[in-house]
Design a protein around this motif. Structure first.
Motif, mmCIF file in Angstrom:
data_model
loop_
_atom_site.group_PDB
_atom_site.id
_atom_site.type_symbol
_atom_site.label_atom_id
_atom_site.label_comp_id
_atom_site.label_asym_id
_atom_site.label_seq_id
_atom_site.Cartn_x
_atom_site.Cartn_y
_atom_site.Cartn_z
ATOM 1 N N PRO A 165 6.158 5.472 6.831
ATOM 2 C CA PRO A 165 5.474 4.575 6.356
ATOM 3 C C PRO A 165 5.905 3.228 6.419
ATOM 4 C CG PRO A 165 6.494 5.632 4.511
ATOM 5 C CD PRO A 165 6.694 6.599 5.563
ATOM 6 N N GLU A 166 7.157 3.281 6.715
ATOM 7 C CA GLU A 166 7.846 1.818 7.329
ATOM 8 C C GLU A 166 6.974 1.226 8.380
ATOM 9 O OE1 GLU A 166 11.033 4.455 5.537
ATOM 10 O OE2 GLU A 166 9.531 4.740 7.145
ATOM 11 N N ASN A 186 10.311 9.739 0.547
ATOM 12 C CA ASN A 186 9.279 9.261 1.010
ATOM 13 C C ASN A 186 8.431 8.994 -0.313
ATOM 14 O OD1 ASN A 186 6.952 8.210 2.135
ATOM 15 N ND2 ASN A 186 6.619 10.079 3.093
ATOM 16 N N THR A 187 8.556 7.485 -0.610
ATOM 17 C CA THR A 187 7.550 7.062 -1.815
ATOM 18 C C THR A 187 6.053 6.720 -1.414
ATOM 19 O OG1 THR A 187 8.159 5.034 -1.386
ATOM 20 C CG2 THR A 187 9.545 5.977 -2.772
ATOM 21 N N GLY A 188 5.765 6.622 -0.008
ATOM 22 C CA GLY A 188 4.370 6.410 0.626
ATOM 23 C C GLY A 188 4.561 4.831 1.192
ATOM 24 N N ASN A 189 5.557 4.090 0.858
ATOM 25 C CA ASN A 189 5.424 2.871 1.029
ATOM 26 C C ASN A 189 6.970 2.412 1.731
ATOM 27 O OD1 ASN A 189 6.558 -0.021 0.409
ATOM 28 N ND2 ASN A 189 4.260 -0.345 0.098
ATOM 29 N N GLY A 190 6.915 1.895 2.806
ATOM 30 C CA GLY A 190 7.837 1.736 3.804
ATOM 31 C C GLY A 190 9.026 0.867 3.162
ATOM 32 N N GLN A 195 9.634 0.357 -0.094
ATOM 33 C CA GLN A 195 10.068 0.961 -1.225
ATOM 34 C C GLN A 195 11.025 2.140 -0.659
ATOM 35 O OE1 GLN A 195 7.467 2.862 -4.055
ATOM 36 N NE2 GLN A 195 7.273 1.138 -5.057
ATOM 37 N N ASN A 196 10.959 2.750 0.407
ATOM 38 C CA ASN A 196 11.769 3.656 0.998
ATOM 39 C C ASN A 196 13.158 3.127 1.494
ATOM 40 O OD1 ASN A 196 9.736 5.516 0.868
ATOM 41 N ND2 ASN A 196 9.161 5.892 2.914
ATOM 42 N N PHE A 210 0.858 -1.259 0.183
ATOM 43 C CA PHE A 210 -0.165 0.075 -0.122
ATOM 44 C C PHE A 210 0.767 1.238 -0.048
ATOM 45 C CE2 PHE A 210 -2.778 3.417 2.016
ATOM 46 C CZ PHE A 210 -3.871 3.159 1.328
ATOM 47 N N LYS A 211 0.614 2.230 -0.857
ATOM 48 C CA LYS A 211 1.012 3.522 -0.866
ATOM 49 C C LYS A 211 0.442 4.168 -0.046
ATOM 50 C CE LYS A 211 3.974 4.818 -3.819
ATOM 51 N NZ LYS A 211 4.808 5.371 -5.009
ATOM 52 N N LEU A 212 1.041 5.053 0.886
ATOM 53 C CA LEU A 212 0.411 5.860 1.654
ATOM 54 C C LEU A 212 0.223 7.319 1.217
ATOM 55 C CD1 LEU A 212 1.811 4.782 5.119
ATOM 56 C CD2 LEU A 212 -0.521 4.574 4.507
ATOM 57 N N LEU A 234 1.774 10.832 0.606
ATOM 58 C CA LEU A 234 3.192 11.378 1.029
ATOM 59 C C LEU A 234 3.373 12.208 2.074
ATOM 60 C CD1 LEU A 234 4.055 11.735 -2.961
ATOM 61 C CD2 LEU A 234 4.839 9.938 -1.340
ATOM 62 N N ASP A 272 7.295 4.230 -12.825
ATOM 63 C CA ASP A 272 7.049 3.204 -11.400
ATOM 64 C C ASP A 272 7.264 4.184 -10.175
ATOM 65 O OD1 ASP A 272 6.607 1.164 -9.968
ATOM 66 O OD2 ASP A 272 8.368 0.370 -10.245
ATOM 67 N N PRO A 273 8.355 4.484 -9.817
ATOM 68 C CA PRO A 273 8.393 5.100 -8.577
ATOM 69 C C PRO A 273 8.202 6.618 -8.631
ATOM 70 C CG PRO A 273 10.629 4.770 -8.928
ATOM 71 C CD PRO A 273 9.891 4.148 -10.235
ATOM 72 N N SER A 274 7.467 7.059 -7.467
ATOM 73 C CA SER A 274 7.264 8.230 -7.225
ATOM 74 C C SER A 274 7.182 8.725 -5.841
ATOM 75 C CB SER A 274 5.899 8.865 -7.853
ATOM 76 O OG SER A 274 4.815 8.040 -7.326
ATOM 77 N N GLY A 275 7.366 10.045 -5.470
ATOM 78 C CA GLY A 275 7.375 10.388 -3.996
ATOM 79 C C GLY A 275 7.972 11.877 -3.746
ATOM 80 N N VAL A 276 8.334 12.029 -2.618
ATOM 81 C CA VAL A 276 8.711 13.172 -2.268
ATOM 82 C C VAL A 276 10.135 13.167 -1.513
ATOM 83 C CG1 VAL A 276 6.551 14.365 -2.053
ATOM 84 C CG2 VAL A 276 7.460 13.218 0.086
#
Lengths: 128, 174
Positions: free
Chosen positions: A101-102, B75-79, B81-82, A92-94, A96, B41-45
């Motif tokens: 999110p970890e 931060n990609t929104g997914n732990g 992925q980060n 799941f993508k939280l 931003l 594919d990836p996106s974030g801040v």
């Protein structure tokens, strides 16, 4: 029979929702992180009720199809589906702006087992 | 000798002024900035922006950007992925903790301004040009980076090569 199974589903859903809410409070207390933008009491109650009512329909269907073996097959399927559903919180993508999110899977993953646990816990109380 | 003192002093001042560096207005980076990146594919801040911003619309020669972004703030929104993005396979945050941009020249363009400079990312330094605008005390810019140019996991074909970076940085006068 369906009425009893349906009632089983509702009670299990309520227990699961209560467990989710308590677990979320513990998680917030321990981590100081609030994921309520994604998981809040409304979503937890709705998801728990939906999961347990679907389980009730599934249980009824399996008993109809497989008779005495229906419950064994249902329990396997319910556990496997609960386990398979972990892919959702893990990937799941939280939003931003949500920090850390970890730690989100640590909140959401156990919750995916609560409907099944609630169902199995109260199963002996219902005679079909 | 006394007669020569003032003309000599004036001459020295005039000569020195030719080499005087007129520094632009200094700005402090506001807290509500955003650095977004996106690809197929990836996106974030990124959230860890620091540095010195000196910019004067009337004195672009004396303007300069010298900023860094903390790689660990991705931060990609997914732990997962980060963690993966910070690993040696991608940004290698331990070895290269910051992304640095230092401008060498800021010039006017048809749509605003352009900052030419060096982007230091993942241990690779490359000249890039960042087009930007400056309105209401906010710098806004958008540019593309090819991750293969910076050896960011070039073997990975699943993630998009071109990464679009959108920057919005509100500032206040220092």
């Amino acid at each position: 029979m369906f009425r009893k199974v349906f009632f089983h589903g509702i009670i299990a859903g309520i227990l699961s929702a209560i467990s989710c809410i308590i677990y979320q409070r513990i998680h917030i207390y321990e981590t100081d992180l609030d994921f309520s933008k994604v998981i809040n009491p409304t979503t937890m109650i709705a998801a728990s009720m939906l999961a347990c009512l679907l389980a009730a329909v599934g249980y009824w269907a399996f008993i109809k199809m497989f008779k005495s073996r229906g419950e064994i097959i249902f329990n396997f399927v319910f556990s496997i589906l609960s386990f398979a559903s972990l892919i959702y919180p893990v990937s799941f993508k939280l939003p931003l702006d949500v920090q850390s999110p970890e730690l989100f899977p640590g909140l959401a993953v156990p919750m995916h087992f609560f409907p099944a646990i609630a169902w199995y816990t109260i199963r002996p109380l219902f005679k079909y | 000798m006394k007669k020569l003192f003032y003309p000599l002093a004036a001459l020295i001042l005039i000569a020195a002024s030719a080499f005087t560096f007129f520094k632009g207005q200094d700005w402090t980076i506001g807290s509500n900035y955003s650095i977004k990146f996106s690809s197929s594919d990836p996106s974030g801040v990124f959230t860890g922006l620091k540095g010195a911003v000196s910019f004067d619309e009337k004195n672009l020669g004396g303007s300069k950007f010298d900023v860094t972004v903390d790689v660990a703030s991705i931060n990609t929104g997914n732990g997962m992925q980060n963690t993966h993005a910070k690993s040696a396979q991608w940004f290698d945050a331990e070895k290269y903790p910051v992304i640095k941009f230092t401008s060498s020249q800021i010039s006017k363009s048809s749509e605003g301004y352009e900052a030419k400079g060096t982007l230091d990312l993942h241990g690779v330094q490359k000249e890039i040009t960042i087009p930007f605008t400056f309105k209401d005390n906010t710098f806004s810019g958008s540019f593309q980076v090819n991750r293969n140019d910076f050896n960011l996991n070039p073997d990975n074909k699943k993630a998009g090569s071109d990464i679009k970076v959108e920057v919005s940085v509100p500032v206040t006068k220092s």
